[in-house]
Scaffold this active site. Structure first.
Site, PDB file in Angstrom:
ATOM      1  N   LYS A 139     -17.631  -0.634   6.089  1.00 17.74           N
ATOM      2  CA  LYS A 139     -18.162  -1.580   5.106  1.00 17.74           C
ATOM      3  C   LYS A 139     -19.687  -1.501   5.004  1.00 17.74           C
ATOM      4  O   LYS A 139     -20.249  -1.652   3.915  1.00 17.74           O
ATOM      5  CB  LYS A 139     -17.722  -3.002   5.481  1.00 17.74           C
ATOM      6  CG  LYS A 139     -17.902  -3.988   4.347  1.00 17.74           C
ATOM      7  CD  LYS A 139     -17.211  -5.321   4.649  1.00 17.74           C
ATOM      8  CE  LYS A 139     -17.398  -6.295   3.489  1.00 17.74           C
ATOM      9  NZ  LYS A 139     -16.767  -7.591   3.764  1.00 17.74           N
ATOM     10  N   GLU A 153       0.807  -1.219   0.000  1.00 17.78           N
ATOM     11  CA  GLU A 153       0.000   0.000   0.000  1.00 17.78           C
ATOM     12  C   GLU A 153       0.840   1.270   0.000  1.00 17.78           C
ATOM     13  O   GLU A 153       0.418   2.316  -0.496  1.00 17.78           O
ATOM     14  CB  GLU A 153      -0.974   0.004   1.188  1.00 17.78           C
ATOM     15  CG  GLU A 153      -2.112  -1.014   1.066  1.00 17.78           C
ATOM     16  CD  GLU A 153      -1.757  -2.401   1.570  1.00 17.78           C
ATOM     17  OE1 GLU A 153      -0.565  -2.654   1.861  1.00 17.78           O
ATOM     18  OE2 GLU A 153      -2.674  -3.242   1.671  1.00 17.78           O
ATOM     19  N   PHE A 177     -11.688  -7.313  13.849  1.00 16.17           N
ATOM     20  CA  PHE A 177     -10.635  -7.815  12.969  1.00 16.17           C
ATOM     21  C   PHE A 177     -10.272  -6.744  11.933  1.00 16.17           C
ATOM     22  O   PHE A 177     -11.130  -6.180  11.286  1.00 16.17           O
ATOM     23  CB  PHE A 177     -11.088  -9.103  12.273  1.00 16.17           C
ATOM     24  CG  PHE A 177     -10.051  -9.626  11.303  1.00 16.17           C
ATOM     25  CD1 PHE A 177      -8.796 -10.016  11.758  1.00 16.17           C
ATOM     26  CD2 PHE A 177     -10.312  -9.677   9.952  1.00 16.17           C
ATOM     27  CE1 PHE A 177      -7.829 -10.464  10.872  1.00 16.17           C
ATOM     28  CE2 PHE A 177      -9.346 -10.126   9.064  1.00 16.17           C
ATOM     29  CZ  PHE A 177      -8.106 -10.517   9.520  1.00 16.17           C
ATOM     30  N   GLN A 178      -9.007  -6.481  11.794  1.00 20.23           N
ATOM     31  CA  GLN A 178      -8.472  -5.481  10.873  1.00 20.23           C
ATOM     32  C   GLN A 178      -9.054  -4.096  11.119  1.00 20.23           C
ATOM     33  O   GLN A 178      -9.246  -3.313  10.190  1.00 20.23           O
ATOM     34  CB  GLN A 178      -8.654  -5.919   9.421  1.00 20.23           C
ATOM     35  CG  GLN A 178      -7.791  -7.141   9.124  1.00 20.23           C
ATOM     36  CD  GLN A 178      -7.552  -7.378   7.652  1.00 20.23           C
ATOM     37  OE1 GLN A 178      -8.406  -7.091   6.829  1.00 20.23           O
ATOM     38  NE2 GLN A 178      -6.394  -7.921   7.330  1.00 20.23           N
ATOM     39  N   MET A 196      24.593   7.979   1.698  1.00 18.72           N
ATOM     40  CA  MET A 196      24.431   9.241   2.419  1.00 18.72           C
ATOM     41  C   MET A 196      24.704   9.039   3.908  1.00 18.72           C
ATOM     42  O   MET A 196      25.263   9.913   4.581  1.00 18.72           O
ATOM     43  CB  MET A 196      23.019   9.801   2.189  1.00 18.72           C
ATOM     44  CG  MET A 196      22.826  11.204   2.707  1.00 18.72           C
ATOM     45  SD  MET A 196      24.031  12.361   2.037  1.00 18.72           S
ATOM     46  CE  MET A 196      23.163  12.984   0.608  1.00 18.72           C
TER      47      MET A 196
HETATM   48  C1  LIG Z   1      12.655   4.978   4.896  1.00 17.88           C
HETATM   49  C2  LIG Z   1      13.966   5.593   5.216  1.00 17.88           C
HETATM   50  N1  LIG Z   1      14.777   5.016   6.136  1.00 17.88           N
HETATM   51  C3  LIG Z   1      15.971   5.570   6.431  1.00 17.88           C
HETATM   52  C4  LIG Z   1      16.376   6.715   5.812  1.00 17.88           C
HETATM   53  C5  LIG Z   1      17.733   7.331   6.167  1.00 17.88           C
HETATM   54  N2  LIG Z   1      18.590   7.356   4.972  1.00 17.88           N
HETATM   55  C6  LIG Z   1      18.765   8.469   4.223  1.00 17.88           C
HETATM   56  S1  LIG Z   1      19.724   8.206   2.887  1.00 17.88           S
HETATM   57  C7  LIG Z   1      19.979   6.606   3.339  1.00 17.88           C
HETATM   58  C8  LIG Z   1      20.840   5.708   2.501  1.00 17.88           C
HETATM   59  C9  LIG Z   1      20.319   5.483   1.122  1.00 17.88           C
HETATM   60  O1  LIG Z   1      21.109   4.510   0.501  1.00 17.88           O
HETATM   61  P1  LIG Z   1      20.996   4.238  -1.042  1.00 17.88           P
HETATM   62  O2  LIG Z   1      19.579   4.096  -1.429  1.00 17.88           O
HETATM   63  O3  LIG Z   1      21.892   3.131  -1.415  1.00 17.88           O
HETATM   64  O4  LIG Z   1      21.476   5.613  -1.678  1.00 17.88           O
HETATM   65  P2  LIG Z   1      22.956   6.246  -1.699  1.00 17.88           P
HETATM   66  O5  LIG Z   1      23.010   7.260  -0.607  1.00 17.88           O
HETATM   67  O6  LIG Z   1      23.945   5.150  -1.527  1.00 17.88           O
HETATM   68  O7  LIG Z   1      23.030   6.892  -3.048  1.00 17.88           O
HETATM   69  C10 LIG Z   1      19.312   6.299   4.516  1.00 17.88           C
HETATM   70  C11 LIG Z   1      19.354   5.001   5.188  1.00 17.88           C
HETATM   71  C12 LIG Z   1      15.505   7.291   4.889  1.00 17.88           C
HETATM   72  N3  LIG Z   1      15.773   8.429   4.267  1.00 17.88           N
HETATM   73  N4  LIG Z   1      14.315   6.716   4.587  1.00 17.88           N
END
Ligand SMILES: Cc1ncc(C[n+]2csc(CCOP(=O)(O)OP(=O)(O)O)c2C)c(N)n1
Ligand SMILES: [Mg+2]
Lengths: 176, 582
Positions: B162, B50, B112-113, B480
């Site tokens: 529902k 979703e 439920f749900q 990052m």
């Molecule tokens: C749902 C979610 N969880 C954690 C983060 C924290 N976060 C920001 S960038 C990142 C790493 C992203 O890695 P990747 O997709 O391989 O991209 P890269 O930075 O290597 O280009 C994380 C864990 C986030 N932005 N979103």
């Protein structure tokens, strides 16, 4: 000159009484309360009741405090909620009347009883219930007056307090 | 004629101009799915989670300017949608999300749900509704569309028990929706517009700073923004969300601003004396340390949301209204008054900006042996710039490089999760874009870690033959996160290595899709060409330099003028406060 939220020079904290006219529908109060908790604003008091049965409108009165910038944010955020019709900052609009009601239950026998009745008279409070050992006072006044009355009753056997929070309304003939 | 609530749902959607919905069935919405089955005007796209339905609807909305529509079941269906809703709220994307609910007599019974969908989604929607009466169903859904797309757009949830969708009612096509209390302000105060013109006339070091609001306002706003830039000759910078709102190929465009924005735009923001903010909300990623943010500038802010004004930054002249209307009013006054700018000062200002530009802040050291992510994106830009192309991104370094190295000359071509920064956004968003633009090229610039978060949608793109291209910048790291650990945590790479990655080519092939891989710089062009040429979905695994960092960078808690251009500069946070920023 710079006003900001974190770590930046903040001008003085102001206390504002704000009234909101809202649709009397499911969840409105939760929206308002959620806004305050979610964004970390203060609520000192909050009251709500239907004021127009036909048009299904309620009035929420809330007292909050913050810097000028925060107060403006609060009003803008409230104004953005879909079921809110109007946000009135009574503090900014100038002359208005604020009232709060409190009920105080006091254990009172002998000399203390006479003393508490005397103080109540000074504050314009009414005894609305009485038993051999206790009195219930009702006082309707400004928050300051209520605080002061409660201070006075403290040493005289104060058992329990209930307060409504502030309701407020503007003065004069103008429609807000 | 009598209709069931479910039929009314479908009719109301169609009457609101909906032709496609993204959804996932379940017990509470079975009657609605039955009604979907019995008609063929409304197309349903079955996602595999979703969250992806909401991101797809966001992609659809962002690339068309229409409202995206989602249908999910009660309980877990609704809770899975929460990330998408929050994302849409943060980025002001119009979405209507219909959620199933247990029958009204069971609400509150831990049925439920059952989930308190209204309670859970209250802080992550612009508004939400629980429909308890079938006679109010159609009106409520139409009102939801009105709220979602008007004013500052956002997601709206309509919770449908529902029993309500099973009940019967009459159906009449609704006229114009006027909400009882909700009245977005659309036109700014004329006197404030006059004041703004006066301020702009006197500017010596001006800047126009525009954001996602330009794109939400519509193409008229983009045109008027261009006209404003033309008549004033002022430089223009865009936020991450605003890219494409002003043409990236225009000489007055000085690039994105903010944490990983260009040196010239951040320096110009810092030194400007007059700032015109249009549909931009002074996000902390844009402003850096507030006390150093454009310290001498007089600020004009055009925004449809009054609460965006004076939230982080004090503004001298707020203009509350729709960007297009306000720009139009501004330009009318400008013409009427035959306004002029301080030509000499503006010329000097441009000379200064050109000096900053010469720093060439996006330069990087290319390599013969490993694919630099910047190089891959430069090539992607070169090989797609003349095509009818839409880009989405995931979140991380690749997202920032995409913002820096791709170029957007018109609005609606760039979809990214700015406010919430949701990994897993880009792939499902690309599906939504592709549904809206079946003939166009749609590319999700992805990180390998982000792609893992919603890659179940490979099944969806296969089912609907959506020719989406996933361009994975595979650095085997949550890059990052790794970059911040390198700069701020002594190079201790705690849990940021993306271990046990699948073979993305084999994975694509497992779905009957095309998989491609490049490991050397000289393979990049071929990979891109083959990816574009393939008439179907593609997963391209581009193995890039693992330790590359995104520059330039404003260290957390620093000001625009403290921008760091490369790893030789000290990027440590300036302050204690900076260290706690996200
Ligand atoms: C749902 C979610 N969880 C954690 C983060 C924290 N976060 C920001 S960038 C990142 C790493 C992203 O890695 P990747 O997709 O391989 O991209 P890269 O930075 O290597 O280009 C994380 C864990 C986030 N932005 N979103
Ligand atoms: Mg990565």
């Amino acid at each position: 000159m710079i006003h900001g939220r974190w770590g930046i020079e903040v001008s003085g904290v102001e206390r504002h009484t704000i009234a909101c006219i809202v649709d009397n529908e499911f969840g409105v109060l939760a929206r308002v309360v959620g806004l305050f908790s979610g964004r970390g604003y203060n609520i000192e008091s909050l009251t709500v009741a239907v004021v127009d049965v036909e048009r299904e409108l309620s009035r929420i009165t809330l007292v909050t405090s913050g810097t000028r910038m925060i107060i403006e944010q609060i009003k803008a955020q409230l104004g953005r909620l879909v079921p809110i019709h109007q946000v009135i900052d009574l503090t900014d609009e100038g002359p208005h009347v604020e009232r709060e009601l409190a009920l105080l239950r006091v254990e009172s026998t002998g000399e203390k009883r006479a003393e508490s009745l005397r103080i109540a008279e000074v504050f314009g409070a009414r005894a609305v219930d009485s038993t051999q050992e206790s009195l219930v006072f009702e006082i309707t006044d400004t928050t300051d007056k209520l605080d002061s009355f409660i201070d006075h009753m403290g040493p005289l056997g104060l058992i329990e307090i209930a307060r409504t929070g502030v309701v407020a309304i503007g003065r004069g003939a103008e429609v807000p | 004629m009598r209709f069931t609530g479910s039929e009314v749902v479908i009719k109301t959607l169609i009457d609101n101009g909906v032709d496609v919905i993204f959804g996932y069935p379940g017990g509470a919405v079975l009657p609605i799915y039955d009604a979907i089955f019995k008609q063929n005007e409304l197309r349903h796209i079955l996602v595999r989670h979703e969250q992806a339905a909401v991101h797809a609807a966001e992609g659809y909305a962002r690339s068309t300017g229409k409202v995206g529509v989602v249908l999910v079941t009660s309980g877990p269906g609704a809770t899975n949608a929460v990330t998408g809703l929050t994302d849409a709220l943060m980025d002001s994307i119009p979405v209507v999300c219909l959620t199933g609910q247990v029958p009204t007599h069971l609400i509150g019974n831990d049925a439920f749900q059952e989930a308190d969908t209204i309670g859970i989604t209250r802080p992550c929607t612009k508004h939400n509704y629980l429909v308890k009466d079938v006679h109010k169903l159609s009106r409520t859904i139409s009102e939801a569309f009105y709220v979602a797309r008007s004013g500052r757009p956002g997601p709206v949830v309509v919770d449908l028990p529902k029993d309500v969708v099973n009940a019967e009612t009459n159906y009449e096509k609704l006229g114009k929706i006027e909400h009882r209390s909700y009245r977005p302000v659309t036109h700014a105060e004329p006197s404030a517009v006059e004041d703004a013109v006066t301020l702009v006339e006197s500017a010596e070091r001006p800047i126009i700073y525009s954001g996602g609001g330009i794109i939400n306002s519509g193409d008229r706003a983009s045109k008027l923004l261009k006209e404003l830039a033309r008549v004033t000759g002022f430089p223009v910078t865009n936020t991450l969300m605003g890219l494409g709102g002003y043409p990236g190929n225009d000489p007055q465009f000085i690039g994105m601003l903010g944490m990983h924005g260009t040196f010239e735009s951040n320096m110009a923001m810092h030194d400007c004396d007059v700032m015109i903010a249009v549909g931009a909300r002074f996000d902390d990623r844009v402003t850096g340390r507030l006390s150093d943010f454009a310290p001498v500038a007089k600020k004009i802010q055009i925004d449809i949301d009054r609460s965006s004004i004076n939230k982080n930054v004090f503004v001298d002249i707020p203009l509350v209204g729709d960007a297009a209307n306000v720009l139009e009013a501004f330009l009318a006054v400008w013409k009427k008054r035959k306004s002029t700018t301080n030509k000499k000062a503006i010329e000097n200002w441009w000379e200064q900006i050109e000096r900053w530009r010469k720093v060439d802040c996006l330069k990087y050291e290319n390599s013969q042996s490993t694919i630099k992510p910047q190089y891959a994106l430069q090539r992607l830009h070169e090989l797609t710039k003349d095509l009818d192309v839409y880009f989405t991104t995931e979140v991380g370094q690749h997202q920032m490089w995409a913002a820096q190295f791709l170029r957007f000359d018109e609005p609606h071509r760039w979809m990214t999760s700015g406010g919430l920064g949701t990994m897993g956004y880009g792939f499902p968003a690309a599906m939504g874009v592709q549904i809206a633009h079946p003939k166009s090229l749609v590319i999700d610039v992805a990180g390998e870690a982000s792609f893992l978060m919603n890659m179940q949608e490979l099944s969806t793109v296969t089912q609907y033959r959506l020719p989406v291209k996933v361009f994975i910048m595979n650095n085997e790291y949550m890059g990052m996160v790794r970059q911040w650990q390198e700069f701020f945590h002594g190079g201790r790479y705690a849990e940021s290595y993306t271990d046990s990655l699948p073979d993305f080519v084999a994975l694509a092939e497992a779905y009957g899709m095309k998989g491609l891989r490049a490991t050397k710089p000289d393979e990049v062009d071929d990979l891109i060409t083959e990816m574009i040429a393939h008439d179907g979905p593609v997963v391209a695994d581009v193995m890039v330099e693992k330790m590359e960092n995104v520059f330039p960078m404003i260290p957390a808690g620093a000001g625009h003028h403290e921008m760091k251009l490369g790893s030789d500069d000290d990027v440590a946070p300036r302050t204690e406060d900076g260290m706690v920023l996200v």
